[in-house]
Design a protein around this motif. Structure first.
Motif, PDB file in Angstrom:
ATOM      1  N   ARG A 152       9.905   2.717  11.378  1.00  0.00           N
ATOM      2  CA  ARG A 152       9.959   3.968  12.157  1.00  0.00           C
ATOM      3  C   ARG A 152       8.577   4.578  12.344  1.00  0.00           C
ATOM      4  NH1 ARG A 152       9.713   9.018  10.693  1.00  0.00           N
ATOM      5  NH2 ARG A 152      10.034   8.608   8.475  1.00  0.00           N
ATOM      6  N   ARG A 153       7.768   4.550  11.307  1.00  0.00           N
ATOM      7  CA  ARG A 153       6.431   5.148  11.422  1.00  0.00           C
ATOM      8  C   ARG A 153       5.541   4.350  12.377  1.00  0.00           C
ATOM      9  NH1 ARG A 153       4.945   9.157   7.609  1.00  0.00           N
ATOM     10  NH2 ARG A 153       6.589   9.607   6.087  1.00  0.00           N
ATOM     11  N   ILE A 154       5.727   3.019  12.410  1.00  0.00           N
ATOM     12  CA  ILE A 154       4.955   2.227  13.384  1.00  0.00           C
ATOM     13  C   ILE A 154       5.427   2.550  14.795  1.00  0.00           C
ATOM     14  CG2 ILE A 154       4.379  -0.100  14.169  1.00  0.00           C
ATOM     15  CD1 ILE A 154       4.834  -1.083  11.299  1.00  0.00           C
ATOM     16  N   GLU A 155       6.760   2.568  14.976  1.00  0.00           N
ATOM     17  CA  GLU A 155       7.295   2.849  16.318  1.00  0.00           C
ATOM     18  C   GLU A 155       6.924   4.249  16.798  1.00  0.00           C
ATOM     19  OE1 GLU A 155      11.135   0.293  17.307  1.00  0.00           O
ATOM     20  OE2 GLU A 155      11.544   1.712  15.689  1.00  0.00           O
ATOM     21  N   ASP A 156       6.836   5.201  15.851  1.00  0.00           N
ATOM     22  CA  ASP A 156       6.471   6.576  16.223  1.00  0.00           C
ATOM     23  C   ASP A 156       4.981   6.729  16.500  1.00  0.00           C
ATOM     24  OD1 ASP A 156       9.065   7.292  15.952  1.00  0.00           O
ATOM     25  OD2 ASP A 156       8.838   8.368  14.045  1.00  0.00           O
TER      26      ASP A 156
ATOM     27  N   GLY B 255       0.818  -1.212   0.000  1.00  0.00           N
ATOM     28  CA  GLY B 255       0.000   0.000   0.000  1.00  0.00           C
ATOM     29  C   GLY B 255       0.846   1.253   0.000  1.00  0.00           C
ATOM     30  N   TRP B 256       1.949   1.195   0.738  1.00  0.00           N
ATOM     31  CA  TRP B 256       2.846   2.361   0.813  1.00  0.00           C
ATOM     32  C   TRP B 256       3.488   2.634  -0.556  1.00  0.00           C
ATOM     33  CZ3 TRP B 256       3.613   5.970   4.470  1.00  0.00           C
ATOM     34  CH2 TRP B 256       4.707   6.831   4.295  1.00  0.00           C
TER      35      TRP B 256
ATOM     36  N   SER C 152      -1.608   5.365   3.744  1.00  0.00           N
ATOM     37  CA  SER C 152      -0.299   5.828   3.270  1.00  0.00           C
ATOM     38  C   SER C 152      -0.442   7.147   2.520  1.00  0.00           C
ATOM     39  CB  SER C 152       0.320   4.763   2.351  1.00  0.00           C
ATOM     40  OG  SER C 152       0.555   3.558   3.051  1.00  0.00           O
ATOM     41  N   ALA C 153      -1.475   7.261   1.680  1.00  0.00           N
ATOM     42  CA  ALA C 153      -1.685   8.507   0.933  1.00  0.00           C
ATOM     43  C   ALA C 153      -1.930   9.672   1.887  1.00  0.00           C
ATOM     44  CB  ALA C 153      -2.857   8.337  -0.034  1.00  0.00           C
ATOM     45  N   ILE C 154      -2.658   9.409   2.965  1.00  0.00           N
ATOM     46  CA  ILE C 154      -2.901  10.469   3.957  1.00  0.00           C
ATOM     47  C   ILE C 154      -1.598  10.836   4.661  1.00  0.00           C
ATOM     48  CG2 ILE C 154      -4.048  10.928   6.167  1.00  0.00           C
ATOM     49  CD1 ILE C 154      -6.446   9.298   5.018  1.00  0.00           C
ATOM     50  N   LEU C 155      -0.809   9.826   5.054  1.00  0.00           N
ATOM     51  CA  LEU C 155       0.473  10.101   5.704  1.00  0.00           C
ATOM     52  C   LEU C 155       1.417  10.869   4.785  1.00  0.00           C
ATOM     53  CD1 LEU C 155       1.184   6.737   7.598  1.00  0.00           C
ATOM     54  CD2 LEU C 155       0.797   8.984   8.638  1.00  0.00           C
ATOM     55  N   LEU C 156       1.295  10.629   3.466  1.00  0.00           N
ATOM     56  CA  LEU C 156       2.172  11.307   2.508  1.00  0.00           C
ATOM     57  C   LEU C 156       1.643  12.676   2.111  1.00  0.00           C
ATOM     58  CD1 LEU C 156       3.192   8.189   0.374  1.00  0.00           C
ATOM     59  CD2 LEU C 156       4.713   9.611   1.769  1.00  0.00           C
ATOM     60  N   GLY C 157       0.507  13.095   2.706  1.00  0.00           N
ATOM     61  CA  GLY C 157       0.100  14.495   2.598  1.00  0.00           C
ATOM     62  C   GLY C 157      -0.941  14.822   1.558  1.00  0.00           C
ATOM     63  N   ALA C 158      -1.716  13.845   1.063  1.00  0.00           N
ATOM     64  CA  ALA C 158      -2.756  14.154   0.083  1.00  0.00           C
ATOM     65  C   ALA C 158      -3.808  15.091   0.673  1.00  0.00           C
ATOM     66  CB  ALA C 158      -3.421  12.862  -0.396  1.00  0.00           C
TER      67      ALA C 158
ATOM     68  N   ILE D 273       2.817  12.139  -4.431  1.00  0.00           N
ATOM     69  CA  ILE D 273       1.707  12.939  -3.902  1.00  0.00           C
ATOM     70  C   ILE D 273       2.169  14.336  -3.512  1.00  0.00           C
ATOM     71  CG2 ILE D 273       0.051  13.115  -2.003  1.00  0.00           C
ATOM     72  CD1 ILE D 273      -0.081  10.025  -2.069  1.00  0.00           C
ATOM     73  N   GLU D 274       1.383  15.336  -3.951  1.00  0.00           N
ATOM     74  CA  GLU D 274       1.612  16.734  -3.594  1.00  0.00           C
ATOM     75  C   GLU D 274       0.477  17.214  -2.689  1.00  0.00           C
ATOM     76  OE1 GLU D 274       2.277  18.997  -7.121  1.00  0.00           O
ATOM     77  OE2 GLU D 274       3.709  17.559  -7.935  1.00  0.00           O
ATOM     78  N   PRO D 275       0.702  18.299  -1.932  1.00  0.00           N
ATOM     79  CA  PRO D 275      -0.279  18.697  -0.906  1.00  0.00           C
ATOM     80  C   PRO D 275      -1.676  19.017  -1.437  1.00  0.00           C
ATOM     81  CG  PRO D 275       1.840  19.758  -0.523  1.00  0.00           C
ATOM     82  CD  PRO D 275       1.949  19.091  -1.846  1.00  0.00           C
TER      83      PRO D 275
END
Length: 375
Positions: A332-336, A159-160, A189-195, A168-170
């Motif tokens: 890292r994203r899971i741990e964060d 998915g990532w 993933s799309a939300i995390l990447l800033g869509a 993806i751009e803002p």
């Protein structure tokens, strides 16, 4: 079935602690992917504890290590691995002559996914032999549970990667066709990447509810026009980025005549795939947009609108997942605490219940979205 043994110095054996049923397993279950043989063991989402290590693993694993096993078997040494293109590793498909006939070039060996990709036994089992184990593993931090880590094997990086391939751009709208487990990961993933907004398309209420809970606007294609609603949500311009998480087994509906025709052609072996979703995506995508395809296609797709694809200047990006390319960032994203992939699990049962859970997953019974099996 006997337990696996070390066959090569780069092997390791793990005791499986968790495994899962993937949507791609259903393609095998439905006999759409060729070269499965009687007695083959399925499963390519697996993790466990290392219990034996070959002499060539060179200290990269030891007994007691807890690892996730990526579904793509990689050597870590060939030109493609050095480029990070792990799903097309040049070394690990021991039946590369079959892949070269079908695809023109070999791809990586895969666990539990036909002899076309090496005929390696899968991980829906008590024990698994991991070939090229010095490269083909993800060590699991003690802080993560099995449920948080297991999907690093496939659906989370899949998915990532699907979202990452969209650049993806803002101010982008990202539309995701198919809200199965990979679709759910692509949405988050799309939300995390800033869509700016993510739109999820499916017909199963529990999948749509899960997508909405993840932050998506939902479209039920049984009750509303997909293209009409997408245009409404994008000022009649269409989404800039579109993700096909459906693949070659599109739903067949009298309301979508092309899907019925595809099914008929499939039955008479005039076409391999049912690419309704891909056709709709090419039609709906904004000119100059990107179409990302993590969904599996098996062979030949008929009536794909190449005219629209070319004249709208769309970019197509696809491929099996280069799992290890994304591992460090996703761990890292899971741990964060940015994401907990276990949200997708609806059923956890003993491994012995696998056959009945394949049927429940296939038929969407009991609100089944994702099954984890415990040996």
């Amino acid at each position: 079935m006997s337990d696996p043994e070390i066959e090569h110095e780069r092997d390791a054996i793990i005791r499986v602690t968790s495994c899962a049923i993937c949507g791609s397993d259903l393609h095998l279950f439905h006999n759409y992917i060729p070269a499965m043989m009687p007695g083959d063991i399925m499963g390519h989402e697996t993790m466990g504890e290392v219990v034996e290590v070959g002499s060539g693993v060179n200290g990269k694993l030891k007994k007691g290590d807890r690892i996730v096993v990526p579904f793509t078997i990689i050597c870590g040494e060939c030109e493609q691995c050095r480029r990070g293109n792990f799903s097309v590793c040049e070394t690990t498909n021991r039946n590369r002559h079959l892949a070269e006939k079908v695809f023109g070039h070999t791809t990586a060996g895969l666990f539990g996914y036909t002899h076309l990709t090496g005929g390696y036994p899968g991980g829906q089992a008590d024990y698994l032999r991991v070939p090229f184990a010095d490269a083909t593993h993800i060590k699991v931090p003690d802080s993560l549970t099995d449920e948080q880590a297991l999907f690093l094997s496939d659906i989370f990086p899949t998915g990532w990667q699907a979202a990452a391939q969209c650049d993806i751009e803002p101010d982008d709208t990202v539309a995701v066709w198919g809200c199965g487990p990979v679709g759910q990961m692509a949405i988050r993933s799309a939300i995390l990447l800033g869509a700016k907004q993510v739109i999820a398309i499916d017909r199963i209420p529990e999948r749509l509810a899960m997508a909405e809970a993840g932050g998506a606007i939902t479209i039920n294609f049984d009750s509303e026009s997909v293209v009409g609603r997408l245009n409404e949500l994008t000022d009649n311009k269409g989404p800039e980025k579109c993700i096909d998480c459906v693949g070659f087994e599109s739903h067949v509906s009298m309301a979508q005549p092309d899907s019925v025709l595809d099914r008929a052609k499939q039955m008479f072996m005039l076409e391999n795939d049912r690419p309704h979703a891909l056709r709709e995506i090419i039609y709906a995508c904004r000119p100059g947009g990107i179409v990302s395809i993590p969904g599996v296609y098996s062979g030949f797709s008929d009536m794909v609108p190449m005219g629209a694809l070319m004249n709208k200047g769309l970019t197509i990006r696809t491929g099996q997942t280069h799992v290890n390319r994304w591992t460090d960032e996703l761990v890292r994203r899971i741990e964060d605490g940015q994401i907990d992939p276990s949200f997708v699990i609806t059923h956890t049962v003993p491994l012995a219940q696998g056959p009945e859970m394949y049927r429940a997953f296939r038929d969407k019974q009991d609100s089944c979205v994702k099954v984890v099996l415990k040996p």
